[in-house]
Scaffold this motif. Structure first.
Motif, PDB file in Angstrom:
ATOM      1  N   LEU A 138      24.104 -10.011  41.063  1.00  8.79           N
ATOM      2  CA  LEU A 138      24.855  -9.408  39.956  1.00  8.79           C
ATOM      3  C   LEU A 138      23.911  -8.881  38.887  1.00  8.79           C
ATOM      4  N   ALA A 192      24.768 -15.901  39.803  1.00 12.02           N
ATOM      5  CA  ALA A 192      24.493 -16.184  38.384  1.00 12.02           C
ATOM      6  C   ALA A 192      25.435 -17.274  37.891  1.00 12.02           C
ATOM      7  N   ALA A 193      26.186 -17.019  36.812  1.00 16.64           N
ATOM      8  CA  ALA A 193      26.990 -18.089  36.215  1.00 16.64           C
ATOM      9  C   ALA A 193      28.458 -17.694  36.143  1.00 16.64           C
ATOM     10  N   THR A 221      25.041 -21.244  39.250  1.00 15.05           N
ATOM     11  CA  THR A 221      25.077 -22.295  38.242  1.00 15.05           C
ATOM     12  C   THR A 221      26.536 -22.463  37.845  1.00 15.05           C
ATOM     13  N   VAL A 235      28.478 -16.415  29.849  1.00 13.50           N
ATOM     14  CA  VAL A 235      28.689 -17.854  29.739  1.00 13.50           C
ATOM     15  C   VAL A 235      27.698 -18.568  28.810  1.00 13.50           C
ATOM     16  N   PRO A 236      26.382 -18.322  28.935  1.00 12.41           N
ATOM     17  CA  PRO A 236      25.450 -19.165  28.192  1.00 12.41           C
ATOM     18  C   PRO A 236      25.598 -19.046  26.680  1.00 12.41           C
ATOM     19  N   ALA A 249      21.487 -10.709  32.979  1.00 14.57           N
ATOM     20  CA  ALA A 249      22.243 -11.677  33.763  1.00 14.57           C
ATOM     21  C   ALA A 249      21.335 -12.791  34.266  1.00 14.57           C
ATOM     22  N   PHE A 250      20.147 -12.425  34.730  1.00 13.43           N
ATOM     23  CA  PHE A 250      19.259 -13.451  35.251  1.00 13.43           C
ATOM     24  C   PHE A 250      18.690 -14.296  34.116  1.00 13.43           C
ATOM     25  N   ASN A 281      20.421 -15.220  31.676  1.00 12.28           N
ATOM     26  CA  ASN A 281      21.431 -16.259  31.490  1.00 12.28           C
ATOM     27  C   ASN A 281      21.140 -17.455  32.387  1.00 12.28           C
ATOM     28  N   SER A 282      20.821 -17.173  33.639  1.00 13.64           N
ATOM     29  CA  SER A 282      20.526 -18.268  34.582  1.00 13.64           C
ATOM     30  C   SER A 282      19.299 -19.053  34.116  1.00 13.64           C
ATOM     31  N   MET A 330      20.227 -21.354  31.139  1.00 13.71           N
ATOM     32  CA  MET A 330      20.983 -22.529  31.576  1.00 13.71           C
ATOM     33  C   MET A 330      20.121 -23.452  32.432  1.00 13.71           C
TER      34      MET A 330
END
Lengths: 722, 722
Positions: free
Chosen positions: A313, A391-392, A421, B151-152, B170-171, B173-174, B177
């Protein structure tokens, strides 16, 4: 040692006696009683302790002999000195297995070693098999068999198909807990301790026979039997039960001062990892790494080839995946025009339609584009595995994505791994759904690729299985003799010639006249070389004279060479001068062979001259080699680029080289009781069709040792390409 | 772009306007409003949306101009086409920063690129700094600043000193987290998107200036300014704020078809990792790896050297640690006789008293032996760091162990890392206590070593800081010209000679008579070489004739050489024949230089002949080099073994080689507008004291480009050894 006893009795004993049972639930002899009760073991448990009438609510017996009937298994937790007698008694009573926690054996020094020998004799006499001594125990998770001391023996686990073995008790505990924490479902675990009898290989073999075991993990400090390792590895391939092995002790390869380049280069670890690759064993180097590999094998099918599609994504996740693919020999081919066009139509305009395929978060949150895209890509036939980075995502998008992924995996049969995640309930449910569909879920994109790499390592070796099937054959000499004799060049080449390996026609002479005569026969120009078993690096001291064009040059060179020993400040045995033809040259390589004390005979190939050692550009394979092995080991080196024709040079005669490697392999097997190490360095590989010349060779031999019995040995069948 | 604006305003805005605010809390323009409220941001928040009077309980304004006062920061979440005007308006109002979520800019193609240029102009005109476009936002964890979507941005985190930047939204974010899950305390995070203005390097620089930031993590796909990278890396070393960088995109280095070996060998990634090592940047390759490194820097002190003591409760954990040490240049020296004797007295008989030190579980469960042992070992002065494997201990033993470890760390100042699987409340408390003492806790022994490796990478570079201090100097040309001219050997050597690099005295001739005359001057035997800028590999086609002993031989060789161009099936510009002295030979190496478009000028050293490319045995350093850099890059290659005197050969003249590398470095800086690539291949390094001969050289030049202003450049001071 007896070998007929089924390990099923070890894994699922119906009755257990604990010698040295303690009423203290924290004591080594108290913990098993506590854990067996806590985990609802439903067989009989007999504490043995003459000082108590009852332990942990169970009747305690003064001795094994006092038991109403012989138990299947005895746990021994008493002082080392008492253990051999207890084993003897247990054996006489008909007990099948003993797990010996007691330490104070071979791990402590000479006295302990003697006691361990006594223990081994007792086991043999009693016909009983021993796990340990100095081990921490074993577990059968599903059946509540918890026969060990330490934290992990009292914990609850997710039950699964992975069985484990560890040569370190305490560290094995960390591995068991770590794998559980990473989501690996466990079945059996055995800490093998000193391996007086039952070895890591015995257990792996037994796990392969166990129907409920679907994969095997092993923590290994050393193995003793390379032939058995091969057999077990092939069995694992056949049964589709991957071996995931953490081999430690890989930095200290220096201590060995072997006579040959080959043995020096083998190091210990290098040879292990070559063997693992050869036989499809997956080598790992940490607990999470082991988990990543084991988890991937949940996939219902193995990949047909190594082409990975990456779907993410975000661009970042795709790059992180791509970076990892080369490490595991994975290919990431482009999408192809048809698929590209189809995906372009479905996906948002700002999606990156390539491999990695960045579908964008919108494709997953906004509708069915993601599902449609992975379905098309999966069905395209262009890929053998799929890694997906989620991703999340959460909520409805998560549910929709999971359904699409599971459908794609099911309909195409492709192995799929996912990095995710999970951040909400929908995502956590989604992770469970993926797992149910045989799709491993990882915390990072890179680890998705690690999982696929493990699948491919195993699948690739399985494709070669047809070339590796076992036939009956004499055993390889194990143990690697220590009293080697290094032969001089003339003798070494005679050994090679006898083994059907072509060497240049040369003549050993001891006078200038003979040298001239020999040169006349061989044809000018010639090379003169000093012959001495004490001078492995003869060119360094002027012992090789090339391009001698006439009798006078030969005579002068001869006189120079005979004068060398007197010039050197060490004792050199002068054994003559070798008159040899000038070789036309070619790509300079080294070919070697050796017998590793643990793994058996191995063939080496690498860059020639000083570059093998200076650059470490070498590859090993255990003998016997298949043709495919020979080609693979050449391809593994950087000198392969030179052989293929570097900078426009014509390609070299790789066929001749393969032929030579196979002959070395055969010689190592056939002459396993005499030939210990072989170095051919340099070998000049001429251009295609013109062969290869062995310019120099050193062979080390031992006096013939006895064959250690006849075993099932793995010998290649005539190569059949799939 | 303006550079005077303090990033403090970005990290801690007192007032924020959200252009494109949405009342849907899931929409991109709605999420920031929701998160700011949830995380109790205490500044002013102004939704901007002409279609609503109120959004999320806040008064909504029709435009920025309608606001009562200009906000510190504007978040932009509207269609791309509208963004430049909004930025212009914001700038005019005095807004300092804008975060642009909108996509549809340079990431989408030519139209988007044009729009991005328009955006950049608007920012410049308005004097406003932009994060993005096409980014996902930023967070200041401690102050409730949550300006992003995904999300994060809505989660809670442990607050700490690590600030992060990511080129992938996006990554990123991963990563945020993932780091949080691994126990890394976070401070600021910025997703940089297209980096139209604010770059990754800008942010890292700002983080270094931020008092609350103690370490920096970055996810990087590419950087644009090597000089700035160096400056920032040195600043990080000075401030003791480690840079932990995950550089991705490392597999595809193939596309470049450069004229020189040097440029071919640089690849893109290789040069990055060389630069990282040179400047003490810690490179990582996964989220957990980043966490492992960041966590280690909790240690109050950095290690003085690289000697690691490993303490475990089992042999296995120690072996797993040892296996990992070599990867990070860590040493594991023995205990020394005194310490050995002391420990032998304290520890159980079956403990393994060496390094790794297996104290056994008994030493920790049975009393004070563990504490006493680590205290003695820590105070011995024999080690600079300690890795401790606690396996799965709990209860009283855990508490006792933690106290002992924290005391030892405090009293000795040694960095300590611990691997531990906490299994009870005492252990979990123990983990917290260790963390409070600046001791990082890892799930596996191998990861303990990873942490120490990161400390050493940073500490080692800091020790070299004195040699790397900055002085004012002209900027390096960035951008790497694409229209290179490759000079022939004679011209190339003239360039080197002009740069003070000694080359053999040679003469370019165009007739056999001149060749003979030149040979007479140079002295027989001589070498004749064809000169042509189209024939970089001239020896392959017979263009080099060596060992010519007299006039007749020279004449014949000359005639052969001039006939070559006619023989070849391609057009070759014949520019004469070079008459050169026969060189005495030596260790064959390659020395090169190049200007990387991103990182600037770099010096290369490696194995000579075809081995540099075939074996990849090369090392790079960004110019200017220190003497220490030159020595380090030689040591990094395998050819260093040959230079040191392989198999009893005398050592080669490394001093002369160092001198040459430093001169190449100076030349690359001084002639940065003309000299683009240099290959000296082969260079023969003679025995110690006799120098090195540049046998062949190729230089590629560009027409002089303008200096891009004067910048602060890092130039080595005269080497001072510490």
């Amino acid at each position: 040692m007896t070998t007929s006893t089924s390990f099923e009795t070890l894994f699922r004993p119906r009755s257990i006696a604990i010698v040295g049972a303690s009423s203290n639930p924290l004591a080594i002899g108290g913990q098993p009683i506590r854990y067996l009760r806590e985990k609802s073991f439903d067989g009989d448990v007999f504490p043995i302790n003459p000082r108590h009438a009852e332990i942990g609510g169970l009747k305690s017996y003064p001795s094994l002999a006092a038991l109403p009937s012989a138990p299947d298994l005895v746990v021994v937790a008493v002082a080392a000195a008492m253990v051999p007698d207890i084993i003897l008694e247990a054996g006489r009573l008909g007990v099948r297995f003993a797990i010996v926690f007691s330490s104070g054996f071979a791990e402590t020094g000479p006295e302990g070693e003697a006691l361990q020998v006594k223990l081994e004799s007792a086991a043999e006499e009693g016909g009983i098999r021993i796990v340990g001594p100095n081990c921490q125990g074993m577990m059968n998770i599903a059946d509540g068999v918890r026969l060990g001391f330490g934290v992990p023996y009292g914990l609850d686990y997710e039950v699964g198909g992975t069985s484990l073995t560890s040569q370190s008790g305490a560290f094995g505990n960390s591995i068991v807990m770590g794998l559980n924490g990473e989501g690996v479902g466990l079945r059996h675990y055995v800490s093998t301790g000193n391996e007086a009898d039952v070895s890591t290989l015995d257990l792996i073999d037994a796990y392969l026979d166990d129907d409920g075991t679907t994969s095997v993990g092993a923590y290994v400090e050393g193995l003793r039997d390379g032939v058995r390792l091969r057999q077990i590895a092939l069995k694992a391939l056949r049964l589709r039960k991957p071996l995931v092995v953490w081999k430690v002790g890989n930095t200290d390869s220096g201590a060995r001062a072997a006579a040959s380049h080959t043995a020096n280069l083998a190091g210990h670890a290098g040879l292990y990892f070559s063997a693992f690759r050869q036989f499809g064993i997956i080598d790992v180097d940490d607990i999470a790494d082991m988990a990543d590999c084991l988890k991937a094998f949940a996939a219902p099918e193995l990949p047909a080839s190594n082409r990975v599609l990456m779907v993410t994504l975000s661009g970042g996740a795709g790059i992180a995946m791509t970076d990892r693919t080369a490490r595991y020999d994975l290919a990431t081919p482009p999408l192809g025009d048809g698929l590209f066009g189809d995906l372009r139509k479905i996906l948002p305009a700002f999606a990156s339609v390539s491999n990695p395929l960045d579908v964008t978060a919108e494709a997953i949150s906004g509708g069915e584009a993601f599902g449609e895209a992975i379905r098309l890509a999966g069905q395209s036939g262009a890929f053998d595995m799929v890694a997906i980075g989620l991703a999340a995502i959460g909520g409805v998008a998560a549910t929709r994505a999971v359904t699409a992924i599971a459908d794609m995996a099911r309909s195409t049969g492709l192995p799929v791994t996912v990095s995710w995640t999970p951040i909400d309930e929908a995502a956590r449910k989604g992770v469970d759904l993926l797992r149910d569909a045989g799709i491993a879920v990882y915390p990072t994109p890179a680890r998705c690729i690690r999982g696929l790499g493990a699948l491919w390592r195993f699948a690739e070796a399985r494709k070669r299985l047809v070339q590796m099937s076992a036939v009956s054959s004499p055993a390889l000499t194990q143990g690697g003799s220590t009293d080697l004799t290094t032969l001089n060049e003339a003798e070494s080449k005679a050994i090679l010639r006898a083994a059907g390996i072509e060497v240049p026609s040369e003549k050993l002479v001891r006078s200038a006249d003979d040298a001239v005569a020999a040169a006349g026969t061989i044809g000018y120009p010639v090379v003169l070389k000093i012959v001495s078993r004490n001078l492995p690096h003869k060119s360094d001291i002027g012992g090789v004279r090339i391009g001698l064009g006439d009798a006078a040059a030969v005579r002068a060179a001869y006189e120079d060479i005979v004068a060398i020993p007197a010039r050197l400040d060490r004792s050199v045995e002068f054994e003559g001068v070798l008159v040899a033809p000038m070789l036309p040259g070619g790509v300079e390589v080294i070919v070697g062979g050796m017998c590793d004390p643990a793994l058996g005979p191995a063939v080496m190939f690498g860059a020639g001259g000083i570059h093998a050692e200076a650059f470490g550009d070498v590859a090993f394979r255990l003998a016997p080699l298949t043709r495919g092995d020979a080609l693979a080991m050449i391809a593994e080196t950087k000198v392969a680029d030179l052989l293929a024709g570097f900078r426009g040079a014509p390609p070299a005669d790789v066929e001749a080289l393969v032929d030579l490697l196979l002959k070395v392999s055969t010689m190592l097997i056939d002459q396993r009781n005499s030939v210990c190490e072989v170095d051919m360095n340099p070998v000049f590989v001429r251009v295609q069709g013109e062969g290869a010349d062995i310019a120099d060779a050193v062979v080390s031999v031992t006096s013939a040792g006895p064959d250690k019995g006849e075993l099932q040995l793995l010998r290649p069948e005539p190569a059949r390409e799939e």
